[in-house]
Design a protein around this motif. Structure first.
Motif, PDB file in Angstrom:
ATOM      1  N   ASP A  26      82.314  30.408 101.581  1.00 32.92           N
ATOM      2  CA  ASP A  26      82.955  29.076 101.615  1.00 32.92           C
ATOM      3  C   ASP A  26      84.515  29.386 101.938  1.00 32.92           C
ATOM      4  OD1 ASP A  26      83.403  26.307 101.816  1.00 32.92           O
ATOM      5  OD2 ASP A  26      83.117  26.146  99.822  1.00 32.92           O
ATOM      6  N   GLU A  27      85.407  28.317 102.364  1.00 32.19           N
ATOM      7  CA  GLU A  27      86.692  28.537 102.864  1.00 32.19           C
ATOM      8  C   GLU A  27      87.407  27.451 102.247  1.00 32.19           C
ATOM      9  OE1 GLU A  27      87.981  29.397 106.737  1.00 32.19           O
ATOM     10  OE2 GLU A  27      85.843  29.217 107.447  1.00 32.19           O
ATOM     11  N   ALA A  28      88.717  27.279 102.233  1.00 29.66           N
ATOM     12  CA  ALA A  28      89.363  25.956 101.913  1.00 29.66           C
ATOM     13  C   ALA A  28      90.904  26.397 102.106  1.00 29.66           C
ATOM     14  CB  ALA A  28      89.121  25.186 100.967  1.00 29.66           C
ATOM     15  N   VAL A  29      91.424  25.069 102.586  1.00 31.63           N
ATOM     16  CA  VAL A  29      93.004  25.450 102.781  1.00 31.63           C
ATOM     17  C   VAL A  29      94.009  24.536 101.572  1.00 31.63           C
ATOM     18  CG1 VAL A  29      95.084  24.727 104.237  1.00 31.63           C
ATOM     19  CG2 VAL A  29      93.064  25.760 105.298  1.00 31.63           C
ATOM     20  N   ILE A  30      94.962  25.273 100.933  1.00 31.37           N
ATOM     21  CA  ILE A  30      95.692  24.529  99.964  1.00 31.37           C
ATOM     22  C   ILE A  30      96.877  24.167 100.899  1.00 31.37           C
ATOM     23  CG2 ILE A  30      97.100  24.663  98.070  1.00 31.37           C
ATOM     24  CD1 ILE A  30      94.927  26.798  96.835  1.00 31.37           C
ATOM     25  N   GLN A  31      96.837  23.165 100.987  1.00 30.76           N
ATOM     26  CA  GLN A  31      98.007  22.308 102.055  1.00 30.76           C
ATOM     27  C   GLN A  31      99.215  22.458 101.644  1.00 30.76           C
ATOM     28  OE1 GLN A  31      96.734  18.543 103.320  1.00 30.76           O
ATOM     29  NE2 GLN A  31      98.577  17.929 104.535  1.00 30.76           N
ATOM     30  N   LYS A  32     100.287  22.711 102.438  1.00 39.16           N
ATOM     31  CA  LYS A  32     101.616  22.930 102.120  1.00 39.16           C
ATOM     32  C   LYS A  32     102.182  21.401 102.340  1.00 39.16           C
ATOM     33  CE  LYS A  32     105.977  25.229 103.639  1.00 39.16           C
ATOM     34  NZ  LYS A  32     105.993  26.017 102.202  1.00 39.16           N
ATOM     35  N   GLU A  33     103.062  21.114 101.337  1.00 43.04           N
ATOM     36  CA  GLU A  33     103.502  19.648 101.524  1.00 43.04           C
ATOM     37  C   GLU A  33     104.385  19.443 102.945  1.00 43.04           C
ATOM     38  OE1 GLU A  33     106.771  16.905  98.773  1.00 43.04           O
ATOM     39  OE2 GLU A  33     106.541  19.046  98.242  1.00 43.04           O
ATOM     40  N   GLY A  34     103.769  18.415 103.246  1.00 44.63           N
ATOM     41  CA  GLY A  34     104.193  17.721 104.416  1.00 44.63           C
ATOM     42  C   GLY A  34     103.415  18.253 105.794  1.00 44.63           C
ATOM     43  N   ALA A  35     102.506  19.175 105.605  1.00 44.88           N
ATOM     44  CA  ALA A  35     101.575  19.691 106.618  1.00 44.88           C
ATOM     45  C   ALA A  35     100.522  18.764 106.814  1.00 44.88           C
ATOM     46  CB  ALA A  35     101.013  20.943 106.170  1.00 44.88           C
ATOM     47  N   VAL A  36     100.356  18.516 108.043  1.00 46.06           N
ATOM     48  CA  VAL A  36      99.012  17.786 108.679  1.00 46.06           C
ATOM     49  C   VAL A  36      97.836  18.620 109.070  1.00 46.06           C
ATOM     50  CG1 VAL A  36      98.301  15.788 110.274  1.00 46.06           C
ATOM     51  CG2 VAL A  36     100.629  15.819 109.147  1.00 46.06           C
ATOM     52  N   LEU A  56      95.037  26.968 113.228  1.00 48.55           N
ATOM     53  CA  LEU A  56      96.268  26.243 113.162  1.00 48.55           C
ATOM     54  C   LEU A  56      96.478  25.672 111.654  1.00 48.55           C
ATOM     55  CD1 LEU A  56      96.085  23.784 116.170  1.00 48.55           C
ATOM     56  CD2 LEU A  56      97.610  25.896 115.889  1.00 48.55           C
ATOM     57  N   ASP A  57      95.544  25.525 110.898  1.00 46.68           N
ATOM     58  CA  ASP A  57      95.539  24.855 109.700  1.00 46.68           C
ATOM     59  C   ASP A  57      96.048  26.251 108.769  1.00 46.68           C
ATOM     60  OD1 ASP A  57      95.094  22.463 110.132  1.00 46.68           O
ATOM     61  OD2 ASP A  57      92.990  22.411 109.698  1.00 46.68           O
ATOM     62  N   GLN A  58      95.375  27.379 109.032  1.00 47.22           N
ATOM     63  CA  GLN A  58      95.918  28.669 108.128  1.00 47.22           C
ATOM     64  C   GLN A  58      97.243  28.753 108.581  1.00 47.22           C
ATOM     65  OE1 GLN A  58      93.321  31.680 109.341  1.00 47.22           O
ATOM     66  NE2 GLN A  58      91.493  31.140 108.547  1.00 47.22           N
ATOM     67  N   ALA A  59      97.842  28.591 109.533  1.00 51.93           N
ATOM     68  CA  ALA A  59      99.177  28.879 109.899  1.00 51.93           C
ATOM     69  C   ALA A  59     100.202  28.252 109.219  1.00 51.93           C
ATOM     70  CB  ALA A  59      99.464  28.545 111.508  1.00 51.93           C
ATOM     71  N   HIS A  60      99.848  27.167 108.746  1.00 59.92           N
ATOM     72  CA  HIS A  60     100.878  26.177 108.030  1.00 59.92           C
ATOM     73  C   HIS A  60     100.547  25.900 106.735  1.00 59.92           C
ATOM     74  CE1 HIS A  60      98.648  22.338 109.010  1.00 59.92           C
ATOM     75  NE2 HIS A  60      98.912  22.494 110.156  1.00 59.92           N
ATOM     76  N   MET A  92     106.903  42.665  98.090  1.00 60.08           N
ATOM     77  CA  MET A  92     105.857  42.150  98.933  1.00 60.08           C
ATOM     78  C   MET A  92     105.935  42.810 100.365  1.00 60.08           C
ATOM     79  SD  MET A  92     104.410  38.379  99.959  1.00 60.08           S
ATOM     80  CE  MET A  92     104.359  37.790  98.307  1.00 60.08           C
ATOM     81  N   GLY A  93     105.353  43.985 100.309  1.00 59.44           N
ATOM     82  CA  GLY A  93     105.368  44.630 101.704  1.00 59.44           C
ATOM     83  C   GLY A  93     103.992  44.150 102.688  1.00 59.44           C
ATOM     84  N   ASN A  94     103.286  43.476 101.820  1.00 58.03           N
ATOM     85  CA  ASN A  94     102.096  43.435 102.718  1.00 58.03           C
ATOM     86  C   ASN A  94     101.895  42.035 103.128  1.00 58.03           C
ATOM     87  OD1 ASN A  94      99.359  42.799 103.675  1.00 58.03           O
ATOM     88  ND2 ASN A  94      98.515  42.686 101.634  1.00 58.03           N
ATOM     89  N   THR A  95     102.173  41.784 104.489  1.00 58.39           N
ATOM     90  CA  THR A  95     102.270  40.582 105.276  1.00 58.39           C
ATOM     91  C   THR A  95     100.919  39.781 105.738  1.00 58.39           C
ATOM     92  OG1 THR A  95     103.178  41.282 107.226  1.00 58.39           O
ATOM     93  CG2 THR A  95     104.705  40.911 105.373  1.00 58.39           C
ATOM     94  N   MET A  96      99.827  40.437 105.306  1.00 58.99           N
ATOM     95  CA  MET A  96      98.458  40.209 105.979  1.00 58.99           C
ATOM     96  C   MET A  96      98.230  38.769 106.029  1.00 58.99           C
ATOM     97  SD  MET A  96      94.766  41.317 104.839  1.00 58.99           S
ATOM     98  CE  MET A  96      94.852  41.138 102.923  1.00 58.99           C
ATOM     99  N   MET A  97      97.677  38.142 107.125  1.00 61.54           N
ATOM    100  CA  MET A  97      97.368  36.769 107.304  1.00 61.54           C
ATOM    101  C   MET A  97      96.093  36.489 106.950  1.00 61.54           C
ATOM    102  SD  MET A  97     100.293  35.390 108.300  1.00 61.54           S
ATOM    103  CE  MET A  97     100.913  36.337 106.839  1.00 61.54           C
ATOM    104  N   PRO A  98      95.902  35.198 106.706  1.00 54.73           N
ATOM    105  CA  PRO A  98      94.309  34.877 106.311  1.00 54.73           C
ATOM    106  C   PRO A  98      93.344  35.531 107.587  1.00 54.73           C
ATOM    107  CG  PRO A  98      95.899  32.899 105.923  1.00 54.73           C
ATOM    108  CD  PRO A  98      96.511  34.078 106.679  1.00 54.73           C
ATOM    109  N   TRP A  99      93.511  35.250 108.695  1.00 54.56           N
ATOM    110  CA  TRP A  99      92.659  35.497 109.670  1.00 54.56           C
ATOM    111  C   TRP A  99      92.433  37.049 109.659  1.00 54.56           C
ATOM    112  CZ3 TRP A  99      93.766  39.318 113.534  1.00 54.56           C
ATOM    113  CH2 TRP A  99      95.007  39.601 113.714  1.00 54.56           C
TER     114      TRP A  99
END
Length: 215
Positions: free
Chosen positions: A178-188, A195-199, A156-163
């Motif tokens: 459209d866009e949506a976030v799949i929340q990481k467990e424990g994330a608020v 910020l939401d993309q970052a976690h 996995m050499g590609n570390t492209m971020m959502p932004w």
């Protein structure tokens, strides 16, 4: 690319045992409802289809084709779903004609390409709509990119971020539907996009590609 292919050949059996649960109960359970809010029928390519779980779940609404670079994954997919169409190939050179599909589904597959821009160009060549799930920076599979810091070739050499994906899409002339976030467990969730993309575990995006305007 060879390392990526070998990794998924090795992971194929274990992945196939867990994949349907991921799509129906786990981290991918919101993807199909998200997809169907954008498009409800037509010819669809699942780019990075694995063992074909999404193809099976969508086959009642769509004419599905699955593509994966792992021959072992495709073998398993064909065994599980002999009536569906599965092809060995890569996103950098899709073995399909222009405008072959109504939509492309690419779930956590861009991360495995060292040429993500080429993949996006191929996607827009074959379809006017794309649904992309891109892993967030804290998702565990990102650990497979670590050894690149030593100058090593990694699966996995590609570390492209959502932004970055959003920026590439904008520069390609794509329209964000459209866009949506799949929340990481424990994330608020904060309501702040970056910020939401970052976690996030992963981020979902639906785009209209330039193919629509060119037709």
């Amino acid at each position: 690319m060879k390392q990526t292919e070998q990794l998924w050949d090795q992971k194929a059996t274990d992945w196939a045992e867990r994949s349907e649960m991921m799509w129906t109960q786990g981290s991918r359970k919101t993807i199909i409802p998200f997809l169907k809010s954008v498009i409800t029928a037509g010819k669809m390519l699942d780019l990075g289809c694995g063992d074909g779980a999404a193809c099976r779940l969508l086959a009642d609404s769509f004419d599905m084709t699955g593509l994966d670079l792992s021959e072992e994954m495709i073998r398993i997919a064909r065994d599980k779903s002999p009536a569906l169409d599965f092809v060995v190939g890569t996103g950098e050179a899709l073995p399909f004609a222009d405008d072959a599909f109504d939509a492309v589904l690419a779930v956590n597959s861009l991360e495995w390409s060292m040429r993500p821009l080429t993949v996006l160009q191929e996607i827009e060549r074959v379809a006017p709509i794309v649904i992309i799930s891109l892993l967030g920076p804290t998702a565990a599979p990102r650990q497979l990119a670590y050894r690149r810091l030593y100058g090593e070739e990694v699966a996995m050499g590609n570390t492209m971020m959502p932004w970055e994906l959003l920026q590439l899409a904008k520069e390609r002339g794509w329209t964000l539907l459209d866009e949506a976030v799949i929340q990481k467990e424990g994330a608020v969730m904060t309501g702040h996009r970056l910020l939401d993309q970052a976690h996030a575990f992963s981020c979902l995006f639906a785009f209209q590609t330039t193919a629509v305007r060119e037709r």
